[in-house]
Design a protein around this motif. Structure first.
Motif, mmCIF file in Angstrom:
data_model
loop_
_atom_site.group_PDB
_atom_site.id
_atom_site.type_symbol
_atom_site.label_atom_id
_atom_site.label_comp_id
_atom_site.label_asym_id
_atom_site.label_seq_id
_atom_site.Cartn_x
_atom_site.Cartn_y
_atom_site.Cartn_z
ATOM 1 N N LEU A 86 38.909 -30.964 -30.772
ATOM 2 C CA LEU A 86 38.072 -32.049 -30.280
ATOM 3 C C LEU A 86 38.920 -33.273 -29.937
ATOM 4 O O LEU A 86 38.675 -33.953 -28.927
ATOM 5 C CB LEU A 86 37.012 -32.418 -31.321
ATOM 6 N N ARG A 87 39.930 -33.562 -30.766
ATOM 7 C CA ARG A 87 40.823 -34.698 -30.489
ATOM 8 C C ARG A 87 41.569 -34.478 -29.171
ATOM 9 O O ARG A 87 41.811 -35.432 -28.423
ATOM 10 C CB ARG A 87 41.817 -34.898 -31.650
ATOM 11 N N ASN A 88 41.926 -33.236 -28.889
ATOM 12 C CA ASN A 88 42.586 -32.923 -27.613
ATOM 13 C C ASN A 88 41.641 -33.189 -26.442
ATOM 14 O O ASN A 88 42.049 -33.729 -25.408
ATOM 15 C CB ASN A 88 43.065 -31.474 -27.583
ATOM 16 N N VAL A 89 40.386 -32.798 -26.601
ATOM 17 C CA VAL A 89 39.390 -33.047 -25.550
ATOM 18 C C VAL A 89 39.275 -34.543 -25.291
ATOM 19 O O VAL A 89 39.289 -34.998 -24.143
ATOM 20 C CB VAL A 89 38.018 -32.457 -25.944
ATOM 21 N N VAL A 90 39.159 -35.320 -26.359
ATOM 22 C CA VAL A 90 39.030 -36.779 -26.236
ATOM 23 C C VAL A 90 40.260 -37.370 -25.554
ATOM 24 O O VAL A 90 40.145 -38.243 -24.670
ATOM 25 C CB VAL A 90 38.825 -37.426 -27.627
ATOM 26 N N LYS A 91 41.448 -36.903 -25.932
ATOM 27 C CA LYS A 91 42.693 -37.406 -25.337
ATOM 28 C C LYS A 91 42.714 -37.151 -23.832
ATOM 29 O O LYS A 91 43.032 -38.049 -23.045
ATOM 30 C CB LYS A 91 43.892 -36.733 -25.989
ATOM 31 N N PHE A 92 42.366 -35.929 -23.417
ATOM 32 C CA PHE A 92 42.385 -35.590 -21.995
ATOM 33 C C PHE A 92 41.362 -36.417 -21.217
ATOM 34 O O PHE A 92 41.641 -36.888 -20.115
ATOM 35 C CB PHE A 92 42.122 -34.098 -21.802
ATOM 36 N N ILE A 93 40.185 -36.570 -21.790
ATOM 37 C CA ILE A 93 39.147 -37.360 -21.118
ATOM 38 C C ILE A 93 39.597 -38.812 -20.968
ATOM 39 O O ILE A 93 39.422 -39.431 -19.915
ATOM 40 C CB ILE A 93 37.814 -37.298 -21.898
ATOM 41 N N ASN A 94 40.201 -39.367 -22.023
ATOM 42 C CA ASN A 94 40.693 -40.746 -21.961
ATOM 43 C C ASN A 94 41.823 -40.910 -20.947
ATOM 44 O O ASN A 94 42.053 -42.006 -20.427
ATOM 45 C CB ASN A 94 41.156 -41.218 -23.341
ATOM 46 N N ASP A 95 42.529 -39.820 -20.661
ATOM 47 C CA ASP A 95 43.577 -39.828 -19.630
ATOM 48 C C ASP A 95 42.990 -39.615 -18.237
ATOM 49 O O ASP A 95 43.724 -39.449 -17.263
ATOM 50 C CB ASP A 95 44.615 -38.738 -19.913
ATOM 51 N N GLN A 96 41.650 -39.588 -18.164
ATOM 52 C CA GLN A 96 40.925 -39.419 -16.902
ATOM 53 C C GLN A 96 41.109 -38.040 -16.278
ATOM 54 O O GLN A 96 41.037 -37.868 -15.056
ATOM 55 C CB GLN A 96 41.325 -40.496 -15.894
ATOM 56 N N ASP A 97 41.321 -37.032 -17.130
ATOM 57 C CA ASP A 97 41.387 -35.650 -16.667
ATOM 58 C C ASP A 97 40.090 -34.928 -17.005
ATOM 59 O O ASP A 97 39.394 -35.301 -17.952
ATOM 60 C CB ASP A 97 42.571 -34.904 -17.314
ATOM 61 N N LYS A 98 39.793 -33.903 -16.236
ATOM 62 C CA LYS A 98 38.651 -33.057 -16.571
ATOM 63 C C LYS A 98 39.089 -32.045 -17.625
ATOM 64 O O LYS A 98 40.266 -31.706 -17.726
ATOM 65 C CB LYS A 98 38.145 -32.325 -15.327
ATOM 66 N N VAL A 99 38.112 -31.552 -18.393
ATOM 67 C CA VAL A 99 38.438 -30.602 -19.463
ATOM 68 C C VAL A 99 37.553 -29.365 -19.346
ATOM 69 O O VAL A 99 36.325 -29.469 -19.253
ATOM 70 C CB VAL A 99 38.254 -31.231 -20.860
ATOM 71 N N LYS A 100 38.210 -28.221 -19.352
ATOM 72 C CA LYS A 100 37.511 -26.937 -19.364
ATOM 73 C C LYS A 100 37.494 -26.445 -20.804
ATOM 74 O O LYS A 100 38.531 -26.084 -21.358
ATOM 75 C CB LYS A 100 38.232 -25.945 -18.456
ATOM 76 N N CYS A 101 36.317 -26.464 -21.404
ATOM 77 C CA CYS A 101 36.177 -25.968 -22.779
ATOM 78 C C CYS A 101 35.711 -24.518 -22.690
ATOM 79 O O CYS A 101 34.695 -24.226 -22.033
ATOM 80 C CB CYS A 101 35.149 -26.794 -23.542
ATOM 81 N N SER A 102 36.437 -23.637 -23.318
ATOM 82 C CA SER A 102 36.108 -22.221 -23.180
ATOM 83 C C SER A 102 36.090 -21.508 -24.535
ATOM 84 O O SER A 102 36.772 -21.914 -25.483
ATOM 85 C CB SER A 102 37.111 -21.530 -22.248
ATOM 86 N N ILE A 103 35.291 -20.461 -24.585
ATOM 87 C CA ILE A 103 35.232 -19.588 -25.762
ATOM 88 C C ILE A 103 35.338 -18.157 -25.280
ATOM 89 O O ILE A 103 34.595 -17.740 -24.381
ATOM 90 C CB ILE A 103 33.915 -19.777 -26.543
ATOM 91 N N ARG A 104 36.266 -17.410 -25.840
ATOM 92 C CA ARG A 104 36.436 -15.996 -25.517
ATOM 93 C C ARG A 104 35.812 -15.172 -26.632
ATOM 94 O O ARG A 104 36.197 -15.277 -27.801
ATOM 95 C CB ARG A 104 37.923 -15.665 -25.385
ATOM 96 N N PHE A 105 34.834 -14.356 -26.278
ATOM 97 C CA PHE A 105 34.158 -13.525 -27.270
ATOM 98 C C PHE A 105 34.875 -12.193 -27.407
ATOM 99 O O PHE A 105 35.151 -11.510 -26.424
ATOM 100 C CB PHE A 105 32.699 -13.286 -26.853
ATOM 101 N N ARG A 106 35.167 -11.838 -28.662
ATOM 102 C CA ARG A 106 35.868 -10.585 -28.935
ATOM 103 C C ARG A 106 34.901 -9.565 -29.546
ATOM 104 O O ARG A 106 34.107 -9.917 -30.427
ATOM 105 C CB ARG A 106 37.035 -10.831 -29.890
ATOM 106 N N GLY A 107 35.048 -8.363 -29.083
ATOM 107 C CA GLY A 107 34.238 -7.273 -29.648
ATOM 108 C C GLY A 107 32.753 -7.559 -29.615
ATOM 109 O O GLY A 107 32.189 -7.946 -28.598
ATOM 110 N N ARG A 108 32.124 -7.431 -30.782
ATOM 111 C CA ARG A 108 30.669 -7.577 -30.884
ATOM 112 C C ARG A 108 30.211 -9.036 -30.894
ATOM 113 O O ARG A 108 29.004 -9.299 -30.939
ATOM 114 C CB ARG A 108 30.168 -6.853 -32.145
ATOM 115 N N GLU A 109 31.191 -10.002 -30.842
ATOM 116 C CA GLU A 109 30.818 -11.415 -30.810
ATOM 117 C C GLU A 109 29.957 -11.745 -29.597
ATOM 118 O O GLU A 109 29.143 -12.662 -29.636
ATOM 119 C CB GLU A 109 32.076 -12.300 -30.781
#
Length: 203
Positions: free
Chosen positions: A135-158
């Motif tokens: 989350l701190r990384n997301v905040v840092k990138f946003i404060n640097d005026q960059d867009k952020v791609k938040c992703s989740i990779r589901f494994r197996g039965r997830e």
């Protein structure tokens, strides 16, 4: 061919030079096609609205008279408003003008912020400590005026419990809502869920 012009010694191939007669003043000039402005003999108007070297309004004069004034001042005649009737021309040092213009454009490009798309990867079963770090990384990138791609990779039965991952991304969006907007809401693509956050323009 070597000769003396109004700005020193020039070498001009015969095919590239032409003869210009202004009153009793005879001189050779290198004929170039200016990319941004018509200058000197490139100007084809019979009369022009002339602005002097100090910005003074001289008024409507013939092209020959304007050109002679530029020659007498050892400067260039530049068409700064070709669509005007008659066109507006200014007496100036065109080489110096172009240098300053290019310098200013270079500074503007240097100061421009290039928006990048950063990616921060979460997981559906992420623990709190890891979540806060990301989350701190997301905040840092946003404060640097960059867009952020938040992703989740589901494994197996997830993948069968994709809603759990969606809640993680929605939590991220809620925690940064003061500085970011959801440009793209969480969406499942194959085995990945993706959300894109963009800096809030008001921040």
């Amino acid at each position: 061919m070597k000769f003396v012009g109004r700005r020193g010694h020039w070498w001009v191939p015969p095919c590239a030079a032409f003869f210009c007669l202004l009153g009793s003043t005879i001189f050779w000039r290198w004929h170039t096609i200016s990319k941004d402005h018509q200058i000197n003999e490139e100007i084809r108007a019979r009369e022009v609205r002339l602005v002097g070297a100090e910005g003074e309004q001289i008024g409507i004069v013939s092209f020959r008279e304007a050109m002679q004034m530029a020659v007498d001042a050892n400067l260039d005649l530049v068409n700064v408003a070709p669509t005007a009737k008659p066109p507006v021309c200014r007496i100036m040092d065109y080489g110096k003008f172009r240098y300053e213009q290019q310098k200013k454009e270079k500074e503007n490009r240097k100061n421009q912020k290039v928006v990048e798309l950063k990616e921060v990867r979460f997981s559906a079963t992420i623990d709190e400590h890891d979540y806060q770090t990301k989350l701190r990384n997301v905040v840092k990138f946003i404060n640097d005026q960059d867009k952020v791609k938040c992703s989740i990779r589901f494994r197996g039965r997830e993948i069968m419990h994709a809603s759990v991952g969606q809640k993680v991304l929605e939590r991220v969006a809620a925690e940064v809502q003061d500085i970011a907007v959801q440009e793209r809401r969480p969406k499942l693509e194959g085995r990945s869920m993706i959300m894109i956050l963009a800096p809030n323009k008001t921040t």
